[in-house]
Design an enzyme around this catalytic site. Structure first.
Site, PDB file in Angstrom:
ATOM      1  N   SER A 142     -17.899   1.633  -6.650  1.00 46.76           N
ATOM      2  CA  SER A 142     -19.341   1.697  -6.352  1.00 46.76           C
ATOM      3  C   SER A 142     -19.908   0.289  -6.382  1.00 46.76           C
ATOM      4  O   SER A 142     -19.419  -0.568  -7.127  1.00 46.76           O
ATOM      5  CB  SER A 142     -20.021   2.553  -7.415  1.00 46.76           C
ATOM      6  OG  SER A 142     -21.408   2.299  -7.402  1.00 46.76           O
ATOM      7  N   GLY A 198      19.728 -30.528  -5.484  1.00 48.76           N
ATOM      8  CA  GLY A 198      20.489 -31.615  -4.868  1.00 48.76           C
ATOM      9  C   GLY A 198      21.702 -31.958  -5.723  1.00 48.76           C
ATOM     10  O   GLY A 198      22.803 -32.203  -5.213  1.00 48.76           O
ATOM     11  N   HIS A 253      13.801 -23.614  -7.079  1.00 49.01           N
ATOM     12  CA  HIS A 253      15.162 -23.169  -6.804  1.00 49.01           C
ATOM     13  C   HIS A 253      15.377 -21.667  -7.004  1.00 49.01           C
ATOM     14  O   HIS A 253      16.488 -21.188  -6.879  1.00 49.01           O
ATOM     15  CB  HIS A 253      16.145 -23.964  -7.664  1.00 49.01           C
ATOM     16  CG  HIS A 253      15.974 -25.441  -7.518  1.00 49.01           C
ATOM     17  ND1 HIS A 253      16.225 -26.092  -6.334  1.00 49.01           N
ATOM     18  CD2 HIS A 253      15.514 -26.377  -8.380  1.00 49.01           C
ATOM     19  CE1 HIS A 253      15.964 -27.380  -6.491  1.00 49.01           C
ATOM     20  NE2 HIS A 253      15.513 -27.578  -7.716  1.00 49.01           N
ATOM     21  N   ASP A 276      17.904 -27.122 -15.403  1.00 45.72           N
ATOM     22  CA  ASP A 276      16.907 -27.539 -14.419  1.00 45.72           C
ATOM     23  C   ASP A 276      16.116 -26.308 -13.992  1.00 45.72           C
ATOM     24  O   ASP A 276      16.524 -25.565 -13.114  1.00 45.72           O
ATOM     25  CB  ASP A 276      17.590 -28.189 -13.216  1.00 45.72           C
ATOM     26  CG  ASP A 276      16.548 -28.796 -12.272  1.00 45.72           C
ATOM     27  OD1 ASP A 276      15.383 -28.344 -12.315  1.00 45.72           O
ATOM     28  OD2 ASP A 276      16.892 -29.709 -11.516  1.00 45.72           O
ATOM     29  N   ILE A 320      15.586 -23.485  -2.574  1.00 46.35           N
ATOM     30  CA  ILE A 320      16.679 -24.373  -2.145  1.00 46.35           C
ATOM     31  C   ILE A 320      17.623 -24.695  -3.305  1.00 46.35           C
ATOM     32  O   ILE A 320      17.256 -24.576  -4.470  1.00 46.35           O
ATOM     33  CB  ILE A 320      16.140 -25.680  -1.530  1.00 46.35           C
ATOM     34  CG1 ILE A 320      15.283 -26.441  -2.545  1.00 46.35           C
ATOM     35  CG2 ILE A 320      15.356 -25.390  -0.269  1.00 46.35           C
ATOM     36  CD1 ILE A 320      14.927 -27.842  -2.099  1.00 46.35           C
TER      37      ILE A 320
HETATM   38  P1  NAI Z   1     -21.300  14.679  -5.252  1.00 47.17           P
HETATM   39  O1  NAI Z   1     -21.883  15.024  -6.583  1.00 47.17           O
HETATM   40  O2  NAI Z   1     -21.910  15.267  -4.073  1.00 47.17           O
HETATM   41  O3  NAI Z   1     -19.775  14.946  -5.249  1.00 47.17           O
HETATM   42  C1  NAI Z   1     -18.977  14.822  -6.378  1.00 47.17           C
HETATM   43  C2  NAI Z   1     -18.166  16.084  -6.500  1.00 47.17           C
HETATM   44  O4  NAI Z   1     -17.239  15.915  -7.557  1.00 47.17           O
HETATM   45  C3  NAI Z   1     -18.996  17.281  -6.854  1.00 47.17           C
HETATM   46  O5  NAI Z   1     -18.791  18.301  -5.906  1.00 47.17           O
HETATM   47  C4  NAI Z   1     -18.521  17.685  -8.239  1.00 47.17           C
HETATM   48  O6  NAI Z   1     -18.526  19.103  -8.468  1.00 47.17           O
HETATM   49  C5  NAI Z   1     -17.125  17.141  -8.247  1.00 47.17           C
HETATM   50  N1  NAI Z   1     -16.647  16.907  -9.582  1.00 47.17           N
HETATM   51  C6  NAI Z   1     -17.312  16.393 -10.651  1.00 47.17           C
HETATM   52  N2  NAI Z   1     -16.531  16.357 -11.728  1.00 47.17           N
HETATM   53  C7  NAI Z   1     -15.326  16.854 -11.366  1.00 47.17           C
HETATM   54  C8  NAI Z   1     -14.114  17.075 -12.065  1.00 47.17           C
HETATM   55  N3  NAI Z   1     -13.963  16.744 -13.382  1.00 47.17           N
HETATM   56  N4  NAI Z   1     -13.070  17.596 -11.403  1.00 47.17           N
HETATM   57  C9  NAI Z   1     -13.196  17.950 -10.080  1.00 47.17           C
HETATM   58  N5  NAI Z   1     -14.339  17.775  -9.388  1.00 47.17           N
HETATM   59  C10 NAI Z   1     -15.389  17.241 -10.023  1.00 47.17           C
HETATM   60  O7  NAI Z   1     -21.390  13.113  -5.162  1.00 47.17           O
HETATM   61  P2  NAI Z   1     -20.960  12.117  -3.972  1.00 47.17           P
HETATM   62  O8  NAI Z   1     -22.119  11.237  -3.713  1.00 47.17           O
HETATM   63  O9  NAI Z   1     -20.355  12.774  -2.858  1.00 47.17           O
HETATM   64  O10 NAI Z   1     -19.932  11.232  -4.723  1.00 47.17           O
HETATM   65  C11 NAI Z   1     -18.581  11.165  -4.393  1.00 47.17           C
HETATM   66  C12 NAI Z   1     -17.961   9.971  -5.052  1.00 47.17           C
HETATM   67  O11 NAI Z   1     -18.540   8.811  -4.491  1.00 47.17           O
HETATM   68  C13 NAI Z   1     -18.224   9.872  -6.543  1.00 47.17           C
HETATM   69  O12 NAI Z   1     -17.073   9.351  -7.169  1.00 47.17           O
HETATM   70  C14 NAI Z   1     -19.332   8.895  -6.647  1.00 47.17           C
HETATM   71  O13 NAI Z   1     -19.365   8.245  -7.886  1.00 47.17           O
HETATM   72  C15 NAI Z   1     -19.021   7.989  -5.518  1.00 47.17           C
HETATM   73  N6  NAI Z   1     -20.153   7.213  -5.038  1.00 47.17           N
HETATM   74  C16 NAI Z   1     -21.133   7.795  -4.287  1.00 47.17           C
HETATM   75  C17 NAI Z   1     -22.191   7.038  -3.852  1.00 47.17           C
HETATM   76  C18 NAI Z   1     -23.195   7.589  -2.979  1.00 47.17           C
HETATM   77  O14 NAI Z   1     -24.036   6.807  -2.468  1.00 47.17           O
HETATM   78  N7  NAI Z   1     -23.178   8.874  -2.748  1.00 47.17           N
HETATM   79  C19 NAI Z   1     -22.321   5.613  -4.241  1.00 47.17           C
HETATM   80  C20 NAI Z   1     -21.225   5.110  -4.931  1.00 47.17           C
HETATM   81  C21 NAI Z   1     -20.190   5.913  -5.331  1.00 47.17           C
END
Ligand code: NAI
Length: 742
Positions: free
Chosen positions: A156, A539, A521, A516, A536
């Site tokens: 992130s 020498g 080497h 060496d 290499i």
């Molecule tokens: P989201 O909340 O929509 O999706 C995350 C999913 O992970 C959810 O469906 C949730 O039920 C599932 N989840 C949570 N804990 C779990 C577990 N222990 N085992 C299995 N599933 C589990 O969030 P989003 O935005 O789609 O995020 C996806 C990934 O992207 C995350 O890792 C988040 O941190 C990362 N991320 C998202 C950003 C964004 O702008 N949406 C920014 C930076 C990172």
């Protein structure tokens, strides 16, 4: 934007992709696209809330249905990522394999740092960092075995840049980058690639922090194509980090300032020095972009070289930096400086290791006497004489004030070795090293290092190392020196004999065990840094091959016949290449030239071996060596000792040995014994242990006894070598002073 050409679609038929947290948001978009491109998809989702509480199967099920409705293959998995094994097992049970893992599941527990509880911290680490570890580890061996794998970690921008209220999350997210970087390295040879993305998209995670228009505009569908590409088999990206959102993708890398060295050799490093160099440490002008840990370690190698605290590093000729020091001492003043050399203690092991290092083998029956310590004729190869001389030399060279050598610019140019007696097969040898001269060759400087090696008080051998420091010329020094042991070209006729040997791939790896340790080497990266395609051969190892070829061809492997060798290193040899030594016999001098058979390149030039009989015997041109003037003086001293006898013995009570040289070779030895009985002078080495041994040329001896040469000056300029108890030498004045009248 470039015009899009109709492209072959990227397909993933037959591949099995596992997407964690695929019940919504980004994960769902990935799962849909993977399925659309033909992959079978494991849709994993615990189905809890945004904070990681609760669970439900509905999230995963919905996405599976969506995929199936479109004709794709998908199976749901409801386990938490903390139970990675189970999720991977679902893939194996359903589809029989696992090719792709997208670690995407995530939760948020935002708090300002002061209010972050243990649970806030732990849950975040467990889901993001530990969860990604568990799932990936469960898939790893399957990927390894099938020699294919694609892994995505989800970081992130909060981790990359930091974000208020997300200390727990930032730590976990950048922890994933570290994990990815290492998996990329470990997986490379199994075609397992691991990359990291830092996405930004509208989802339930971001709807509380981003304005609604942005949540709507930043669609997860703008992230998914990057993930699918990175997981395609035609993509070779590995160990990279991407920021991605809104249809834009950018790659990140590290940038590093040139930095500053804030300490000097043998001096303490202080906080003040850090402060005083702060501007330079932080100055990004001419910054570099390190790509791997190797870049980092290379920098440290360079620093140690610059500080002169690392021995025998690289030989990369690029630009010069043999500098005069700020104290104003210059190169010319370094001439005549003595270098401290550690003792070289060895057992039978070292000569045997050396023999193997220069290609001796049990296949050849007459090599056994160099390889088997219980062989009746067990001997040390004459060219082993370079080993004790070299021990610790670079370290002490680095400590000479005024000589600020950049070891990365150092080339071993030439070598001369002369033996005065066969080398012991074990023992403790002590060397005396002096900077005999420094020559200004314009493009570089040549350092002539003369090393005398002793066994107790016996001079065993003499080495002259000729080291070329690229780019260090132009200091106003002389171009030549009478101290140089010169190379001699072979006759123009075809060689009288040739001998060939294939070096082994491990030749350099073996030879370096003689002490060496230059990574040039053995380490391909280091060698590349020096401009070589591969590590290499040393020498001196090539010289060892040539020396034993001559020894066998012309001396029946009798080490007592070997007097000296001189070589110039013209080109490098790559371990595994075939060495051919061409030899020409001219009296007791065997001229030689060594070539690499594969490319016909000459690697040793101007080289020769002298066999023993050259000394004292008439030379090839019919002339013999001049009479020694010192003989007259010793005859006179002898008479005087008889006169004064016991009185002198009482006063002096020491044994002095004199090694008188002519044309750089020991021509005779004298012993003045003022310890036993009434005193005695005889020709030859001391019969009882000498207290002090002097070595100097016949001419210098005459200059000394006639008072024209000051003994101290002679000693410090390297004309006079003294071994043993130096204090006794003062007593000698009382014997010598009266001969000024001679
Ligand atoms: P989201 O909340 O929509 O999706 C995350 C999913 O992970 C959810 O469906 C949730 O039920 C599932 N989840 C949570 N804990 C779990 C577990 N222990 N085992 C299995 N599933 C589990 O969030 P989003 O935005 O789609 O995020 C996806 C990934 O992207 C995350 O890792 C988040 O941190 C990362 N991320 C998202 C950003 C964004 O702008 N949406 C920014 C930076 C990172």
């Amino acid at each position: 934007m470039a015009e899009m050409l109709p492209a072959v679609p990227l397909r993933l038929d037959g591949k099995v992709a596992l997407v964690t947290g695929a019940g919504g948001g980004l994960g769902r978009a990935y799962a849909l696209l993977f399925a659309e491109r033909g992959a079978s998809v494991v849709v994993n989702d615990l189905g809890g809330d945004i904070k990681g509480e609760g669970k439900s199967s509905s999230a995963a099920d919905r996405v599976v249905e969506e995929i199936r409705a479109k004709g794709g293959n998908a199976v749901a998995s409801y386990d938490s990522v903390e139970e990675g094994e189970k999720i991977v097992q679902t893939a194996l049970d359903t589809y029989g394999r696992i090719d792709i893992v997208v670690n995407n599941a995530g939760i948020l527990r935002d708090r300002s740092f002061a209010r972050t509880s243990d649970l806030d911290w732990d849950l975040i680490q467990r889901v993001h960092l530990r969860g990604s570890f568990k799932v990936t580890r469960a898939a790893w061996n399957h990927m390894k075995n099938q020699n294919y794998g694609r892994i995505i970690m989800t970081a992130s921008t909060s981790g990359i840049y930091g974000n208020f209220g997300q200390a727990n999350y930032s730590a976990a997210k950048l922890g994933l980058l570290g994990l990815s970087n290492t998996l990329a390295i470990e997986g490379q040879k199994y075609n397992i690639q691991c990359n990291t993305i830092a996405p930004t998209a509208g989802s339930r995670l971001t709807e509380t922090v981003l304005p609604q228009e942005l949540v709507d505009a930043l669609k997860p569908e703008f992230i998914a194509p990057l993930v699918v590409w990175l997981c395609h088999e035609s993509c070779q990206e590995n160990g990279s980090l991407f920021e991605v959102g809104a249809g834009w993708i950018g790659k990140l890398r590290w940038e590093r300032t040139l930095g500053a060295i804030v300490r000097q050799n043998n001096q303490q490093m202080t906080p003040e020095a850090v402060r005083d160099n702060w501007k330079q440490i932080c100055d990004f002008d001419n910054a570099t972009k390190p790509e791997s840990g190797r870049d980092s370690i290379m920098t440290l190698h360079e620093v140690l070289n610059k500080l002169g605290t690392k021995q025998g590093i690289s030989t990369n000729p690029t630009s010069g930096s043999l500098q005069t020091s700020t104290s104003g001492t210059n190169l010319i003043e370094a001439i005549g400086k003595r270098l401290s050399a550690p003792e070289y203690a060895y057992t039978n092991l070292q000569p045997i290791l050396y023999a193997l290092g220069v290609g001796m083998t049990t296949k050849d029956p007459d090599h056994l006497k160099f390889l088997f310590e219980r062989n009746e004729e067990f001997s040390c190869l004459p060219s082993f004489g370079v080993i004790p001389a070299q021990a610790g030399m670079f370290g002490s060279l680095a400590s000479v004030p005024g000589l600020n050598i950049d070891f990365t610019k150092l080339l071993h140019g030439e070598q001369y070795l002369e033996l005065y007696k066969p080398l012991p097969t074990s023992g403790t040898l002590k060397s005396e090293c002096i900077i005999a001269d420094i020559l200004d060759k314009g493009s570089g400087a040549v350092l002539l290092l003369d090393v005398h090696t002793y066994n107790e008080s016996d001079l065993v051998c003499f080495n002259q190392f000729s080291l070329f420091v690229v780019g260090a010329g132009g200091f106003g020094g002389k171009r030549t020196s009478d101290k140089v042991k010169v190379t001699v070209n072979p006759p123009s006729r075809p060689p009288d004999a040739t001998m060939t040997d294939v070096t082994s791939t491990n030749q350099a790896a073996l030879y370096r065990l003689n002490g060496d340790w230059n990574p040039l080497h053995i380490d391909p990266t280091f060698a590349a840094f020096g401009g070589f395609t591969k590590p290499i051969l040393h020498g001196l190892c090539t010289m060892g091959f040539a020396a034993r070829h001559v020894l066998k061809q012309y001396a029946n492997n009798d080490v007592t016949k070997f007097k000296s060798i001189k070589v110039r290193f013209a080109k490098p040899v790559i371990p595994g290449q075939t060495l051919e030594t061409e030899m020409w016999k001219e009296g007791n001098r065997i001229h030689l030239r060594a070539k690499v058979k594969e490319n016909n390149e000459v690697v040793l030039t101007g080289a020769y071996v002298d066999l023993v009989d050259t000394v004292h015997k008439p030379r090839d041109d019919g002339t013999s060596m001049r009479e020694l003037q010192s003989d007259l003086v010793f005859a006179e001293i002898s008479r005087r000792i008889q006169d004064v006898g016991r009185e002198m013995v009482k006063k002096v009570n020491a044994i002095f040995q004199w090694d008188i040289t002519q044309e750089g070779k020991i021509a005779t030895q004298w012993t003045i014994d003022l310890k036993n009985d009434s005193g005695e002078l005889y020709r030859g080495a001391a019969r009882h242990q000498a207290d002090t041994t002097f070595m100097l040329s016949d001419e210098d001896f005459m200059q000394l006894v006639s008072g024209k040469l000051n003994p101290q000056k002679a000693f410090f300029s390297g004309k006079l070598h003294i071994k043993g108890n130096i204090m006794h030498s003062q007593k000698l004045e009382m014997i010598l002073k009266d001969y000024a009248k001679l």
